[in-house]
Design a protein around this motif. Sequence first.
Motif, PDB file in Angstrom:
ATOM      1  N   ASP A  74      31.539  99.619  73.161  1.00  0.00           N
ATOM      2  CA  ASP A  74      32.369  99.033  74.211  1.00  0.00           C
ATOM      3  C   ASP A  74      33.543  98.303  73.558  1.00  0.00           C
ATOM      4  O   ASP A  74      33.360  97.341  72.806  1.00  0.00           O
ATOM      5  CB  ASP A  74      31.520  98.058  75.035  1.00  0.00           C
ATOM      6  CG  ASP A  74      32.227  97.567  76.290  1.00  0.00           C
ATOM      7  OD1 ASP A  74      33.472  97.440  76.279  1.00  0.00           O
ATOM      8  OD2 ASP A  74      31.531  97.276  77.285  1.00  0.00           O
ATOM      9  N   ILE A  75      34.772  98.749  73.829  1.00  0.00           N
ATOM     10  CA  ILE A  75      35.951  98.151  73.222  1.00  0.00           C
ATOM     11  C   ILE A  75      36.064  96.675  73.561  1.00  0.00           C
ATOM     12  O   ILE A  75      36.571  95.873  72.767  1.00  0.00           O
ATOM     13  CB  ILE A  75      37.232  98.908  73.661  1.00  0.00           C
ATOM     14  CG1 ILE A  75      38.472  98.395  72.918  1.00  0.00           C
ATOM     15  CG2 ILE A  75      37.430  98.810  75.150  1.00  0.00           C
ATOM     16  CD1 ILE A  75      38.504  98.686  71.472  1.00  0.00           C
ATOM     17  N   ARG A  76      35.556  96.259  74.724  1.00  0.00           N
ATOM     18  CA  ARG A  76      35.613  94.848  75.094  1.00  0.00           C
ATOM     19  C   ARG A  76      34.739  94.002  74.172  1.00  0.00           C
ATOM     20  O   ARG A  76      35.103  92.863  73.840  1.00  0.00           O
ATOM     21  CB  ARG A  76      35.172  94.667  76.556  1.00  0.00           C
ATOM     22  CG  ARG A  76      36.089  95.328  77.571  1.00  0.00           C
ATOM     23  CD  ARG A  76      35.475  95.335  78.950  1.00  0.00           C
ATOM     24  NE  ARG A  76      34.226  96.088  78.988  1.00  0.00           N
ATOM     25  CZ  ARG A  76      33.510  96.309  80.094  1.00  0.00           C
ATOM     26  NH1 ARG A  76      33.911  95.801  81.251  1.00  0.00           N
ATOM     27  NH2 ARG A  76      32.388  97.006  80.041  1.00  0.00           N
ATOM     28  N   VAL A  77      33.625  94.551  73.748  1.00  0.00           N
ATOM     29  CA  VAL A  77      32.748  93.833  72.819  1.00  0.00           C
ATOM     30  C   VAL A  77      33.425  93.692  71.468  1.00  0.00           C
ATOM     31  O   VAL A  77      33.435  92.614  70.860  1.00  0.00           O
ATOM     32  CB  VAL A  77      31.392  94.558  72.678  1.00  0.00           C
ATOM     33  CG1 VAL A  77      30.581  93.967  71.527  1.00  0.00           C
ATOM     34  CG2 VAL A  77      30.614  94.469  73.994  1.00  0.00           C
ATOM     35  N   ARG A  78      34.028  94.799  70.974  1.00  0.00           N
ATOM     36  CA  ARG A  78      34.697  94.738  69.670  1.00  0.00           C
ATOM     37  C   ARG A  78      35.892  93.779  69.721  1.00  0.00           C
ATOM     38  O   ARG A  78      36.152  93.050  68.761  1.00  0.00           O
ATOM     39  CB  ARG A  78      35.136  96.137  69.235  1.00  0.00           C
ATOM     40  CG  ARG A  78      33.982  97.142  69.167  1.00  0.00           C
ATOM     41  CD  ARG A  78      34.289  98.347  68.327  1.00  0.00           C
ATOM     42  NE  ARG A  78      35.442  99.122  68.757  1.00  0.00           N
ATOM     43  CZ  ARG A  78      35.433 100.061  69.687  1.00  0.00           C
ATOM     44  NH1 ARG A  78      34.297 100.358  70.331  1.00  0.00           N
ATOM     45  NH2 ARG A  78      36.526 100.741  69.985  1.00  0.00           N
ATOM     46  N   SER A  95      22.359  84.025  79.802  1.00  0.00           N
ATOM     47  CA  SER A  95      21.032  84.544  80.155  1.00  0.00           C
ATOM     48  C   SER A  95      20.780  85.921  79.540  1.00  0.00           C
ATOM     49  O   SER A  95      19.642  86.370  79.441  1.00  0.00           O
ATOM     50  CB  SER A  95      20.892  84.631  81.674  1.00  0.00           C
ATOM     51  OG  SER A  95      21.850  85.533  82.216  1.00  0.00           O
ATOM     52  N   ASN A  96      21.856  86.587  79.141  1.00  0.00           N
ATOM     53  CA  ASN A  96      21.746  87.916  78.531  1.00  0.00           C
ATOM     54  C   ASN A  96      22.756  88.011  77.388  1.00  0.00           C
ATOM     55  O   ASN A  96      23.766  88.699  77.468  1.00  0.00           O
ATOM     56  CB  ASN A  96      22.036  89.011  79.570  1.00  0.00           C
ATOM     57  CG  ASN A  96      21.990  90.412  78.959  1.00  0.00           C
ATOM     58  OD1 ASN A  96      21.154  90.706  78.103  1.00  0.00           O
ATOM     59  ND2 ASN A  96      22.915  91.270  79.392  1.00  0.00           N
ATOM     60  N   PRO A  97      22.506  87.284  76.309  1.00  0.00           N
ATOM     61  CA  PRO A  97      23.500  87.225  75.236  1.00  0.00           C
ATOM     62  C   PRO A  97      23.580  88.527  74.444  1.00  0.00           C
ATOM     63  O   PRO A  97      22.592  89.268  74.335  1.00  0.00           O
ATOM     64  CB  PRO A  97      22.990  86.085  74.348  1.00  0.00           C
ATOM     65  CG  PRO A  97      21.509  86.076  74.563  1.00  0.00           C
ATOM     66  CD  PRO A  97      21.313  86.463  76.011  1.00  0.00           C
ATOM     67  N   LEU A  98      24.770  88.795  73.940  1.00  0.00           N
ATOM     68  CA  LEU A  98      24.937  89.912  73.011  1.00  0.00           C
ATOM     69  C   LEU A  98      24.178  89.574  71.730  1.00  0.00           C
ATOM     70  O   LEU A  98      24.420  88.543  71.107  1.00  0.00           O
ATOM     71  CB  LEU A  98      26.423  90.126  72.700  1.00  0.00           C
ATOM     72  CG  LEU A  98      26.735  91.182  71.624  1.00  0.00           C
ATOM     73  CD1 LEU A  98      26.302  92.571  72.072  1.00  0.00           C
ATOM     74  CD2 LEU A  98      28.224  91.170  71.271  1.00  0.00           C
ATOM     75  N   THR A  99      23.261  90.451  71.348  1.00  0.00           N
ATOM     76  CA  THR A  99      22.443  90.228  70.149  1.00  0.00           C
ATOM     77  C   THR A  99      22.655  91.383  69.184  1.00  0.00           C
ATOM     78  O   THR A  99      22.491  92.553  69.550  1.00  0.00           O
ATOM     79  CB  THR A  99      20.954  90.109  70.515  1.00  0.00           C
ATOM     80  OG1 THR A  99      20.786  89.032  71.452  1.00  0.00           O
ATOM     81  CG2 THR A  99      20.111  89.836  69.284  1.00  0.00           C
ATOM     82  N   LEU A 100      23.024  91.051  67.950  1.00  0.00           N
ATOM     83  CA  LEU A 100      23.368  92.070  66.964  1.00  0.00           C
ATOM     84  C   LEU A 100      22.701  91.784  65.626  1.00  0.00           C
ATOM     85  O   LEU A 100      22.542  90.617  65.239  1.00  0.00           O
ATOM     86  CB  LEU A 100      24.886  92.102  66.740  1.00  0.00           C
ATOM     87  CG  LEU A 100      25.772  92.482  67.924  1.00  0.00           C
ATOM     88  CD1 LEU A 100      27.231  92.181  67.599  1.00  0.00           C
ATOM     89  CD2 LEU A 100      25.591  93.963  68.269  1.00  0.00           C
ATOM     90  N   GLU A 101      22.331  92.845  64.936  1.00  0.00           N
ATOM     91  CA  GLU A 101      21.946  92.694  63.540  1.00  0.00           C
ATOM     92  C   GLU A 101      23.210  92.460  62.720  1.00  0.00           C
ATOM     93  O   GLU A 101      24.240  93.094  62.953  1.00  0.00           O
ATOM     94  CB  GLU A 101      21.221  93.941  63.030  1.00  0.00           C
ATOM     95  CG  GLU A 101      19.820  94.112  63.579  1.00  0.00           C
ATOM     96  CD  GLU A 101      19.063  95.233  62.877  1.00  0.00           C
ATOM     97  OE1 GLU A 101      19.688  95.990  62.094  1.00  0.00           O
ATOM     98  OE2 GLU A 101      17.847  95.360  63.104  1.00  0.00           O
ATOM     99  N   PHE A 102      23.126  91.543  61.766  1.00  0.00           N
ATOM    100  CA  PHE A 102      24.258  91.234  60.897  1.00  0.00           C
ATOM    101  C   PHE A 102      23.790  91.480  59.465  1.00  0.00           C
ATOM    102  O   PHE A 102      23.012  90.720  58.904  1.00  0.00           O
ATOM    103  CB  PHE A 102      24.681  89.777  61.089  1.00  0.00           C
ATOM    104  CG  PHE A 102      26.005  89.395  60.467  1.00  0.00           C
ATOM    105  CD1 PHE A 102      26.447  89.966  59.275  1.00  0.00           C
ATOM    106  CD2 PHE A 102      26.818  88.437  61.059  1.00  0.00           C
ATOM    107  CE1 PHE A 102      27.656  89.617  58.706  1.00  0.00           C
ATOM    108  CE2 PHE A 102      28.030  88.068  60.504  1.00  0.00           C
ATOM    109  CZ  PHE A 102      28.451  88.656  59.318  1.00  0.00           C
ATOM    110  N   ALA A 136      31.842  92.532  79.818  1.00  0.00           N
ATOM    111  CA  ALA A 136      30.982  93.598  79.306  1.00  0.00           C
ATOM    112  C   ALA A 136      29.521  93.422  79.709  1.00  0.00           C
ATOM    113  O   ALA A 136      28.664  94.240  79.359  1.00  0.00           O
ATOM    114  CB  ALA A 136      31.092  93.651  77.779  1.00  0.00           C
ATOM    115  N   GLY A 137      29.233  92.331  80.435  1.00  0.00           N
ATOM    116  CA  GLY A 137      27.886  92.137  80.953  1.00  0.00           C
ATOM    117  C   GLY A 137      27.005  91.205  80.154  1.00  0.00           C
ATOM    118  O   GLY A 137      25.777  91.203  80.332  1.00  0.00           O
TER     119      GLY A 137
END
Length: 560
Positions: A330-334, A395-402, A390-391
């Motif tokens: 999702d370009i909005r996330v990037r 309550s629903n955080p973006l979670t990523l491996e770093f 992007a949603g």
Amino acid sequence: MQHSRIRRGALAAIAGVSIAALALAGCASERGDGGGDADATDAAVDGTFIFAASADPANLDPAFAQDGETFRVSRQIFEGLVGTEPGTADPAPLLAESWDSAEDGMSHTFTLKEGVTFHDGTDFTAEAVCYNFDRWYNWTGLAASEALSYYYGKLFRGYVETPDAAVYKSCTPDGDYSVTIELNQPFAGFIPALSLPAFAMQSPTALAEFDADGIGGSEEAPTLSEYGSGHPTGTGPYKFDEWAPGEQLKLSAYEDYWGDAGQIDEIIFRVIDDPTARRQALESGSIDGYDLVGPADTGALEEAGFTMVSRPPFTILYLAFNQAVPALQDIRVREALSYAVDKDALISQVLPEGTEKATQFMPDVVNGWNPDVTTYEYDPEKAKSLLAEAGYDESNPLTLEFNYPVDVSRPYMPDPEQIFTVLSSQLAEAGVVTNPVTDAWSPDYLDKITGTPNHGIHLLGWTGDYNDTDNFVGVFFGQPSAEWGFDNPELFAALSEARGVPNLEEQTALYEDINQMVAEFIPGVPLAHPAPTLAFAKRVESYPASPVNDEVFTDIVLTE
């Protein structure tokens, strides 16, 4: 490590000023000039030089390597057809005394240096050159994977099983000391690319005898061949003696070397992965020098009288977004992640003095750098807004491996853990949850990031190998890659076109447009151009600092 095209003069000037300011320029002779006036003082000099490496080499065969520690060692053992002018990124003759290129760039004839032998006694001839070129082209399977033949795949694009994509066509000896290389498609950076250690000349005899292409394992965990683990054989000033992985690697002077032998007759690369331990080893006198000095150590070492050397910044540190991860498609996330990063704070907190802020994936001395490129200045509120679109919310955080490496320092990444700590904190302010995933640098981290899709956002970077735009954006974004995980045919086509355009003005305009395309596509965040620093014992009068790390130890000048 070569031509900077429009900006070549600017890079040379920067390199010259930096090195001269440290009283390091002018002392080292050009490789192979037969110097010879050091004999009177050499007898009083301890010819053993101990250098602290931050990690083991990944492979003693540079054709299967992509990391700086491997290349630091391989530059002592191997030489290519093309080298670099001292202190610059510009191409210079090495094993080829000269070359002629056709106007269309599709063929190049090299006149070779005579009287050169490999360390096993094999003569260096046109046949040996063709053996090496044909070896690279004929790789298949694991040998032809991105995890191993990284540079050949990135720059020459295809192998024997994919001839339509291949840049290389053929190699033909014209007698013993002349050879013609023909290409299938134009590649404007072909000559400077040959200065890469990955394309150094290796002994055909040793390659065959020790099964150099007998690579085992998998892309994620390849195993070395007998040649790559213990029999590297080149034409350089030093030959391989022994390697105790995790401890040290020894080289000694090659008695029949064709060029200037210099003052150093034995090199020991001692593995010390901790920056503090490297500093302490220098202070105690147990090593003669080390690279990647920690920013906090530079001033104290200089004040204590150690010889300090800074390379001009020809690096890029970046935070990459692997689009094999669905959320990152999702370009909005990037875009949100880009706004969440405070580059100025990162530089001031953990990167060395002289580091420059990055706006694109290459330094401003490289042709095609775009002064008007789109940037994403630090704005955590805008980042939160884009994530909400992007949603993602509390309550629903973006979670990523770093992903980031441990127990290593790189020229563009002196302390990965500190960089991770700063960036993860900044991302958290924008509501992004990051789960750290760490691996040892070599081979685990590099193999995972560049050879598999099994990673998230991650830290990596690049030290320019030669001064050509294709060596930066072309290597990163010129074709599908496991590291970045995206398919962008428009970008791939634009880069493929630009790398073959011989007209400088046309090529410059194309690369400026490409840098804007990259900025709008947001494959990651270009963070900074760190300026690496080296430290040496007081007996080191001069060190051949190079913006592209083309540093051969015969050019070191010692005083005692």
